[in-house]
Write an enzyme that holds these catalytic residues in place. Structure first.
Site, PDB file in Angstrom:
ATOM      1  N   ARG A   1       0.824  -1.219   0.000  1.00  0.00           N
ATOM      2  CA  ARG A   1       0.000   0.000   0.000  1.00  0.00           C
ATOM      3  C   ARG A   1       0.855   1.264   0.000  1.00  0.00           C
ATOM      4  NH1 ARG A   1      -2.206  -3.327  -1.421  1.00  0.00           N
ATOM      5  NH2 ARG A   1      -4.027  -4.425  -0.663  1.00  0.00           N
TER       6      ARG A   1
ATOM      7  N   GLU B   1      -4.457   4.068   6.386  1.00  0.00           N
ATOM      8  CA  GLU B   1      -4.378   3.829   4.930  1.00  0.00           C
ATOM      9  C   GLU B   1      -5.069   4.981   4.207  1.00  0.00           C
ATOM     10  OE1 GLU B   1      -4.865  -0.149   3.416  1.00  0.00           O
ATOM     11  OE2 GLU B   1      -6.040   0.577   1.719  1.00  0.00           O
TER      12      GLU B   1
ATOM     13  N   SER C   1     -10.591   0.626   3.805  1.00  0.00           N
ATOM     14  CA  SER C   1      -9.843   0.343   5.042  1.00  0.00           C
ATOM     15  C   SER C   1      -9.291   1.636   5.628  1.00  0.00           C
ATOM     16  CB  SER C   1      -8.661  -0.583   4.737  1.00  0.00           C
ATOM     17  OG  SER C   1      -9.145  -1.795   4.236  1.00  0.00           O
TER      18      SER C   1
HETATM   19  C1  LIG Z   1     -15.753   0.359  -0.355  1.00  0.00           C
HETATM   20  C2  LIG Z   1     -14.292   0.557  -0.615  1.00  0.00           C
HETATM   21  C3  LIG Z   1     -13.476  -0.542  -0.852  1.00  0.00           C
HETATM   22  C4  LIG Z   1     -12.109  -0.369  -1.090  1.00  0.00           C
HETATM   23  N1  LIG Z   1     -11.341  -1.467  -1.318  1.00  0.00           N
HETATM   24  C5  LIG Z   1     -10.014  -1.313  -1.556  1.00  0.00           C
HETATM   25  C6  LIG Z   1      -9.189  -2.462  -1.813  1.00  0.00           C
HETATM   26  O1  LIG Z   1      -9.636  -3.583  -1.830  1.00  0.00           O
HETATM   27  N2  LIG Z   1      -7.868  -2.245  -2.037  1.00  0.00           N
HETATM   28  C7  LIG Z   1      -7.308  -0.996  -2.037  1.00  0.00           C
HETATM   29  O2  LIG Z   1      -6.104  -0.874  -2.268  1.00  0.00           O
HETATM   30  N3  LIG Z   1      -8.068   0.097  -1.810  1.00  0.00           N
HETATM   31  C8  LIG Z   1      -9.396  -0.039  -1.564  1.00  0.00           C
HETATM   32  N4  LIG Z   1     -10.167   1.069  -1.316  1.00  0.00           N
HETATM   33  C9  LIG Z   1      -9.525   2.388  -1.232  1.00  0.00           C
HETATM   34  C10 LIG Z   1      -9.467   3.175  -2.549  1.00  0.00           C
HETATM   35  O3  LIG Z   1     -10.480   2.779  -3.450  1.00  0.00           O
HETATM   36  C11 LIG Z   1      -8.118   3.036  -3.224  1.00  0.00           C
HETATM   37  O4  LIG Z   1      -7.082   3.474  -2.354  1.00  0.00           O
HETATM   38  C12 LIG Z   1      -8.026   3.842  -4.514  1.00  0.00           C
HETATM   39  O5  LIG Z   1      -6.797   3.605  -5.123  1.00  0.00           O
HETATM   40  C13 LIG Z   1      -8.209   5.333  -4.288  1.00  0.00           C
HETATM   41  O6  LIG Z   1      -8.435   5.924  -5.536  1.00  0.00           O
HETATM   42  P1  LIG Z   1      -9.208   7.306  -5.688  1.00  0.00           P
HETATM   43  O7  LIG Z   1      -9.122   7.704  -7.105  1.00  0.00           O
HETATM   44  O8  LIG Z   1     -10.562   7.230  -5.107  1.00  0.00           O
HETATM   45  O9  LIG Z   1      -8.285   8.251  -4.803  1.00  0.00           O
HETATM   46  P2  LIG Z   1      -8.708   9.558  -4.018  1.00  0.00           P
HETATM   47  O10 LIG Z   1      -9.417   9.184  -2.762  1.00  0.00           O
HETATM   48  O11 LIG Z   1      -9.374  10.526  -4.910  1.00  0.00           O
HETATM   49  O12 LIG Z   1      -7.270  10.103  -3.636  1.00  0.00           O
HETATM   50  C14 LIG Z   1      -6.460   9.386  -2.744  1.00  0.00           C
HETATM   51  C15 LIG Z   1      -5.090  10.058  -2.717  1.00  0.00           C
HETATM   52  O13 LIG Z   1      -4.437   9.860  -3.963  1.00  0.00           O
HETATM   53  C16 LIG Z   1      -4.070  11.102  -4.544  1.00  0.00           C
HETATM   54  N5  LIG Z   1      -4.289  11.035  -5.991  1.00  0.00           N
HETATM   55  C17 LIG Z   1      -5.476  10.869  -6.633  1.00  0.00           C
HETATM   56  N6  LIG Z   1      -5.262  10.811  -7.965  1.00  0.00           N
HETATM   57  C18 LIG Z   1      -3.932  10.962  -8.150  1.00  0.00           C
HETATM   58  C19 LIG Z   1      -3.104  11.011  -9.309  1.00  0.00           C
HETATM   59  N7  LIG Z   1      -3.584  10.889 -10.549  1.00  0.00           N
HETATM   60  N8  LIG Z   1      -1.770  11.208  -9.130  1.00  0.00           N
HETATM   61  C20 LIG Z   1      -1.246  11.346  -7.889  1.00  0.00           C
HETATM   62  N9  LIG Z   1      -1.982  11.303  -6.759  1.00  0.00           N
HETATM   63  C21 LIG Z   1      -3.306  11.113  -6.898  1.00  0.00           C
HETATM   64  C22 LIG Z   1      -4.985  12.124  -3.888  1.00  0.00           C
HETATM   65  O14 LIG Z   1      -4.386  13.394  -3.882  1.00  0.00           O
HETATM   66  C23 LIG Z   1      -5.182  11.554  -2.512  1.00  0.00           C
HETATM   67  O15 LIG Z   1      -4.179  11.977  -1.632  1.00  0.00           O
HETATM   68  C24 LIG Z   1     -11.545   0.928  -1.092  1.00  0.00           C
HETATM   69  C25 LIG Z   1     -12.368   2.048  -0.875  1.00  0.00           C
HETATM   70  C26 LIG Z   1     -13.731   1.868  -0.643  1.00  0.00           C
HETATM   71  C27 LIG Z   1     -14.598   3.072  -0.420  1.00  0.00           C
END
Ligand SMILES: Cc1cc2nc3c(=O)[nH]c(=O)nc-3n(C[C@H](O)[C@H](O)[C@H](O)COP(=O)(O)OP(=O)(O)OC[C@H]3O[C@@H](n4cnc5c(N)ncnc54)[C@H](O)[C@@H]3O)c2cc1C
Length: 296
Positions: free
Chosen positions: A166, A286, A216
């Site tokens: 992660r 996380e 998480s």
């Molecule tokens: C129901 C649920 C289940 C989930 N299950 C998992 C799982 O199984 N495994 C897992 O790993 N995660 C899981 N997640 C967490 C999440 O979906 C992941 O961490 C995902 O990668 C976040 O992506 P996002 O686009 O929503 O990021 P955001 O929440 O929009 O951003 C997260 C961070 O990343 C940065 N960011 C966003 N885009 C970029 C970019 N293009 N370049 C650089 N930085 C950037 C943002 O500035 C922020 O700090 C889950 C979340 C939920 C709600």
């Protein structure tokens, strides 16, 4: 950037996060091309504005008082994807779960683990998103990032991205992930479909998907599960305001309706301290906290 809809002052952030929490962004800016992105970064640099990148908002806790400066959203070309044989080239803003399902249906294996990760490709790269034994590091061949300080565009190989559990070397830097190249392999579509169905069913059974959350809250510590430790420390069901440690999965904090970022942080700190005093294990968040980080 002539389209006024793409620059939105005082844009509410709560509806753009899966937690449904957070005050407004001073300016939310959608960029659709690399040229637009570089143009916005120039303005951001010129005026010294704070900058955040927002993906699908599924791993972020936005402060109640809002976000100063610019929140950038990658759309259009920067959220598109193209498939070239077993290689998939996706923009940083591309929806990861949708991409995983699409390529699996085409008979490309390797990304199916991500069929229920509700984030974007760019954010997933930075955190090395993973599930059910799969993670980004296993399928990423290359990535493109832009450094906002000088607009430098750089292509990185996996060893330069430096993936860990992660995490990656990009976490905590200012790099904006604009493209990820995946190296997949031919696989049986029906098998992939069956595997994804199983993963989705397992999630529905074990995760509180009916209430707003950000996945998480804590990373799993080495050799253990954060959810197990939190449950064993007796924190399941704990509540601060409308933030609650889920009754269904202890490593999820859910928003029962009007939870604030402050509620979530207060609750998460209580949970972390309870686990530490009971088991001597200090859990690391996380979820990404914008603004001052109380876990440091
Ligand atoms: C129901 C649920 C289940 C989930 N299950 C998992 C799982 O199984 N495994 C897992 O790993 N995660 C899981 N997640 C967490 C999440 O979906 C992941 O961490 C995902 O990668 C976040 O992506 P996002 O686009 O929503 O990021 P955001 O929440 O929009 O951003 C997260 C961070 O990343 C940065 N960011 C966003 N885009 C970029 C970019 N293009 N370049 C650089 N930085 C950037 C943002 O500035 C922020 O700090 C889950 C979340 C939920 C709600």
């Amino acid at each position: 950037m002539r389209d006024p809809d793409r620059v939105r002052p005082q844009e509410p952030m709560a509806p753009r996060t899966t937690f449904r929490i957070g005050g407004p962004a001073e300016f939310l800016v959608e960029v659709h091309t690399m040229a637009e992105l570089l143009g916005v970064l120039e303005v951001v640099g010129k005026y010294g504005l704070p900058l955040h990148i927002l993906g699908n908002g599924s791993n972020v806790l936005v402060p109640d008082e809002g976000v100063p400066g610019v929140v950038l959203v990658l759309e259009g070309d920067l959220a598109d994807r193209r498939i070239e044989g077993t290689r998939v080239v996706a923009g940083g803003g591309c929806n990861l779960a949708r991409l995983a399902v699409e390529v699996s249906r085409m008979g490309l294996g390797g990304l199916h683990f991500a069929c229920a990760i509700p984030g974007t490709v760019g954010a997933g790269l930075v955190i090395n998103a993973g599930a059910h034994g799969g993670e980004m590091s296993q399928v990423v061949a290359e990535a493109e990032v832009v450094w906002p300080e000088d607009g430098r565009v750089q292509r990185l190989r996996p060893e330069e991205i430096g993936f860990g559990y992660r995490t990656s070397r990009l976490l905590g830097t200012s790099a904006i992930v604009t493209e990820v190249v995946f190296d997949l392999y031919p696989a049986d579509r029906d098998e992939l479909a069956a595997r994804m169905k199983e993963l989705l069913e397992r999630r529905r059974a074990t995760q509180p998907l009916g209430l707003p959350n950000a996945g998480s809250i804590f990373k799993n510590p080495p050799g253990d599960y954060a959810g197990r430790l939190i449950e064993a420390a007796g924190c399941k069901g704990w509540r601060v305001g409308d933030a609650q440690v889920s009754e269904k999965h202890a490593n999820f904090i859910v928003n029962l309706g009007r939870a604030t970022a402050r509620d979530v942080i207060t609750l998460a700190l209580k949970v972390r301290d309870a686990v530490e005093s009971r088991f001597g294990v200090r859990l690391e968040p996380e979820v990404r906290i914008w603004g001052p980080n109380p876990f440091r």
